[in-house]
Design a protein around this motif. Structure first.
Motif, short mmCIF file in Angstrom:
data_model
loop_
_atom_site.label_atom_id
_atom_site.label_comp_id
_atom_site.label_asym_id
_atom_site.label_seq_id
_atom_site.Cartn_x
_atom_site.Cartn_y
_atom_site.Cartn_z
N ALA A 192 3.85 12.14 -9.69
CA ALA A 192 3.78 10.94 -9.19
C ALA A 192 2.10 10.77 -8.67
O ALA A 192 1.86 9.70 -8.65
CB ALA A 192 4.40 11.17 -7.80
N LEU A 245 0.56 -1.02 -8.46
CA LEU A 245 2.07 -1.63 -8.75
C LEU A 245 3.01 -0.64 -8.15
O LEU A 245 2.62 0.65 -7.85
CB LEU A 245 2.37 -1.75 -10.26
CG LEU A 245 1.20 -2.67 -11.10
CD1 LEU A 245 1.52 -2.83 -12.74
CD2 LEU A 245 1.46 -4.07 -10.35
N SER A 246 4.13 -1.01 -8.16
CA SER A 246 5.44 -0.09 -7.76
C SER A 246 5.60 0.84 -8.55
O SER A 246 5.30 0.67 -9.84
CB SER A 246 6.70 -1.12 -7.55
OG SER A 246 7.65 -0.08 -7.53
N GLY A 247 5.41 2.10 -7.88
CA GLY A 247 5.77 3.39 -8.89
C GLY A 247 4.28 3.99 -8.89
O GLY A 247 4.20 5.14 -9.95
N SER A 248 3.08 3.46 -8.84
CA SER A 248 1.94 4.01 -9.06
C SER A 248 1.46 5.37 -8.14
O SER A 248 0.47 5.86 -8.60
CB SER A 248 0.74 3.09 -9.02
OG SER A 248 0.84 2.50 -7.73
N GLY A 249 2.41 5.61 -7.26
CA GLY A 249 1.97 6.88 -6.57
C GLY A 249 1.52 6.66 -5.03
O GLY A 249 1.13 7.49 -4.33
N LYS A 250 1.70 5.38 -4.42
CA LYS A 250 1.00 4.95 -3.17
C LYS A 250 1.48 5.65 -2.04
O LYS A 250 0.80 6.36 -1.29
CB LYS A 250 0.79 3.58 -2.82
CG LYS A 250 0.28 2.53 -4.15
CD LYS A 250 0.20 1.24 -3.66
CE LYS A 250 1.78 0.70 -3.72
NZ LYS A 250 2.56 0.53 -4.90
N SER A 251 3.01 5.41 -2.03
CA SER A 251 3.78 6.18 -0.92
C SER A 251 3.63 7.61 -0.90
O SER A 251 3.39 8.14 0.06
CB SER A 251 5.20 5.64 -0.97
OG SER A 251 5.33 4.30 -0.91
N THR A 252 3.65 8.11 -1.94
CA THR A 252 3.54 9.69 -2.29
C THR A 252 2.18 10.27 -1.49
O THR A 252 2.08 11.12 -0.95
CB THR A 252 3.32 10.15 -3.83
OG1 THR A 252 4.85 9.69 -4.20
CG2 THR A 252 3.51 11.56 -3.94
N PHE A 302 7.01 16.00 -8.59
CA PHE A 302 8.43 15.97 -8.05
C PHE A 302 9.21 16.72 -9.21
O PHE A 302 9.25 16.40 -10.49
CB PHE A 302 9.02 14.86 -7.74
CG PHE A 302 8.43 13.99 -6.69
CD1 PHE A 302 8.70 14.42 -5.32
CD2 PHE A 302 7.53 13.09 -6.75
CE1 PHE A 302 8.39 14.04 -4.21
CE2 PHE A 302 6.87 12.42 -5.88
CZ PHE A 302 7.30 12.69 -4.39
N1 LIG Z 1 11.24 12.26 -3.80
C1 LIG Z 1 11.05 12.14 -4.90
N2 LIG Z 1 11.43 12.68 -6.06
C2 LIG Z 1 11.25 12.28 -7.56
N3 LIG Z 1 10.56 11.30 -7.85
C3 LIG Z 1 9.79 10.72 -6.78
C4 LIG Z 1 10.11 11.00 -5.48
N4 LIG Z 1 9.36 9.99 -4.72
C5 LIG Z 1 8.61 9.33 -5.63
N5 LIG Z 1 8.83 9.72 -6.88
C6 LIG Z 1 8.29 9.18 -8.00
O1 LIG Z 1 6.95 9.15 -7.90
C7 LIG Z 1 6.32 7.91 -8.65
C8 LIG Z 1 5.56 7.22 -7.37
O2 LIG Z 1 6.40 6.83 -6.46
P1 LIG Z 1 5.60 6.18 -5.07
O3 LIG Z 1 4.72 7.02 -4.47
O4 LIG Z 1 6.96 6.00 -4.19
O5 LIG Z 1 4.97 5.00 -5.80
P2 LIG Z 1 4.53 3.48 -5.02
O6 LIG Z 1 4.73 3.92 -3.51
O7 LIG Z 1 3.46 3.25 -5.33
O8 LIG Z 1 5.59 2.62 -5.46
C9 LIG Z 1 7.46 7.36 -9.20
O9 LIG Z 1 7.71 7.47 -10.42
C10 LIG Z 1 8.68 7.88 -8.32
O10 LIG Z 1 9.80 7.50 -8.92
#
Ligand SMILES: Nc1ncnc2c1ncn2[C@@H]1O[C@H](COP(=O)(O)OP(=O)(O)O)[C@@H](O)[C@H]1O
Ligand SMILES: [Mg+2]
Length: 402
Positions: A55, A74-81, A26
């Motif tokens: 991410a 953990l939160s922020g590890s990139g799962k949703s991405t 990102f």
């Molecule tokens: N649209 C975005 N723009 C900038 N950074 C992002 C965006 N989406 C996620 N991130 C960053 O990417 C990393 C992984 O996020 P995310 O995939 O949401 O993790 P998880 O789902 O494991 O909590 C985090 O550091 C988050 O802040």
């Protein structure tokens, strides 16, 4: 071919999705960030210098058809991405996602719409339900958008409402439902599209523990009935192990280990994984088959009490397991009862303890604990055909919890 190649090939027989070297950054200066990454700069440094967040950092895994693959971290590890890349809600910076062998980034926009409609469906934590519509219309929404005629979409929606155990609630307003019920609606809506793959991003995280357990059970039974492929995201290791046929542990945008829950427990890739696993309830991972034994004294019904007695004596145990000629479990003969038979006080058949609880090889140890604590003898384990396969003792169950 290396040993690792063979392993992957035998473990993943029919991947419906293959994720190859997926990277998601990102920020605008992605090129500069990529160069810095190649020069082995840390993510923190890259973020500082370029404002780019890495991410997802060069990950690969396969999702097997008809199985549940959980992604945990953990939160922020990139799962949703990761999961948003799987339906191209996000366009990967690098890497490939193959659906049935085809690179989804080469799909035309029409094909991509088809892919999102037919092949993958997303269930969000926040439900994403339309509050001004009732249950039925929410479930039928996707079909309506696709132009499915009313009677066909009502039939399909009703079938799915029944599948998630919401029958009788179809004309209720979404606002009248509890969190667990709303999530059932969310699942029914995703299922109504009949997708090959359900993408579920922490769908149960907002639910309270008991409702959550219900939903986990519901998902497992739906999966069993419909054989869908599920990519399930969670930050709860117990949930990951309970649901996942395969689990990938993520850390800082990377996958540290992908394995079955059992293999992960037996063989954690590193200390990070062991620490994660140590926080898990092992009884939720281990199955009866991991701890069952063959009883040293197994007797056929026709062999009688004297044979059983001789076996118990030579094996130094106080009970014998009795089966018929077809390996159906009949009962247990205790040492005391065997003596009574020999003294002519009881017949062999009358001396047997019958109607004892039995279990199956894939029962979770956690589900067996209440039964085992009540049971006088080690519990008989039956195989898929209902035949006697072995026993599991209280001691073995306790060992498994260490
Ligand atoms: N649209 C975005 N723009 C900038 N950074 C992002 C965006 N989406 C996620 N991130 C960053 O990417 C990393 C992984 O996020 P995310 O995939 O949401 O993790 P998880 O789902 O494991 O909590 C985090 O550091 C988050 O802040
Ligand atoms: Mg997330």
């Amino acid at each position: 071919m290396t040993q690792d190649d063979t392993k992957t090939m035998t473990e993943t027989k029919d991947p419906i999705l293959s994720i190859r070297n997926l990277t998601m950054m990102f920020g605008r200066k992605r090129q500069q960030a990529t160069q810095m990454r190649m020069d082995n700069k840390s993510k923190e440094e890259i973020l500082q210098k370029t404002g780019v967040t890495i991410a997802v950092d060069n990950i690969s895994f396969e999702v097997e058809r008809g199985k549940i693959h959980t992604l945990i971290g953990l939160s922020g590890s990139g799962k949703s991405t990761v999961v948003r890349c799987l339906n191209l809600l996000l366009t990967p910076t690098k890497g490939k996602i193959l659906f049935e062998g085809k690179d989804i980034q080469t799909l035309s926009s029409r094909q991509l719409r088809e892919y999102r409609r037919k092949n993958v469906s997303m269930v969000f934590q926040s439900f994403g339900l339309l509050s001004h519509r009732n249950v039925l219309d929410n479930v039928a929404y996707g079909l309506e958008v696709r132009g499915v005629p009313k009677s066909a979409r009502v039939d399909k929606a009703m079938e799915m409402i029944e599948m998630v155990n919401l029958k009788g609630w179809e004309s209720k307003s979404i606002n009248d439902l509890s969190g667990g019920m709303r999530q059932r609606v969310g699942i029914a809506r995703a299922l109504a599209n009949d997708p090959d793959i359900l993408l579920m991003d922490e769908p149960f995280s907002a639910l309270d523990p008991l409702v959550r357990q219900d939903m986990q059970f519901e998902l497992l039974s739906i999966q069993d009935k419909l054989n869908k492929t599920v990519v399930f995201i969670t930050h709860d290791i117990n949930e990951a192990f309970k649901l996942g046929n395969t689990v990938s542990i993520m850390r800082d945008g990377r996958i540290v280990q992908t394995d079955t829950p059992e293999d992960m427990v037996i063989n954690p890739a590193d200390e990070y994984v062991s620490n994660f696993i140590n926080s898990a309830d092992k009884a939720q991972v281990y199955q009866v088959k991991n701890f069952m034994q063959i009883p040293s004294s197994l007797v056929r019904l026709q062999e009688g009490a004297n044979v059983a007695l001789a076996m118990m004596r030579s094996n130094n145990v106080s009970s014998a397991y009795v089966v018929d000629n077809r390996m159906n479990f009949v009962g247990v003969l205790s040492l005391d009862a065997a003596f009574q038979v020999r003294a002519g006080e009881l017949t062999f058949k009358d001396a047997l303890f019958k109607d004892l609880p039995t279990t199956t090889q894939d029962t979770l140890i956690s589900d067996l604990i209440p039964i085992a604590s009540q049971s006088r003898f080690p519990i008989a384990v039956l195989n898929d055909e209902g035949k006697f396969a072995g026993i599991i003792s209280k001691a073995a169950i306790l060992t498994s919890l260490k």
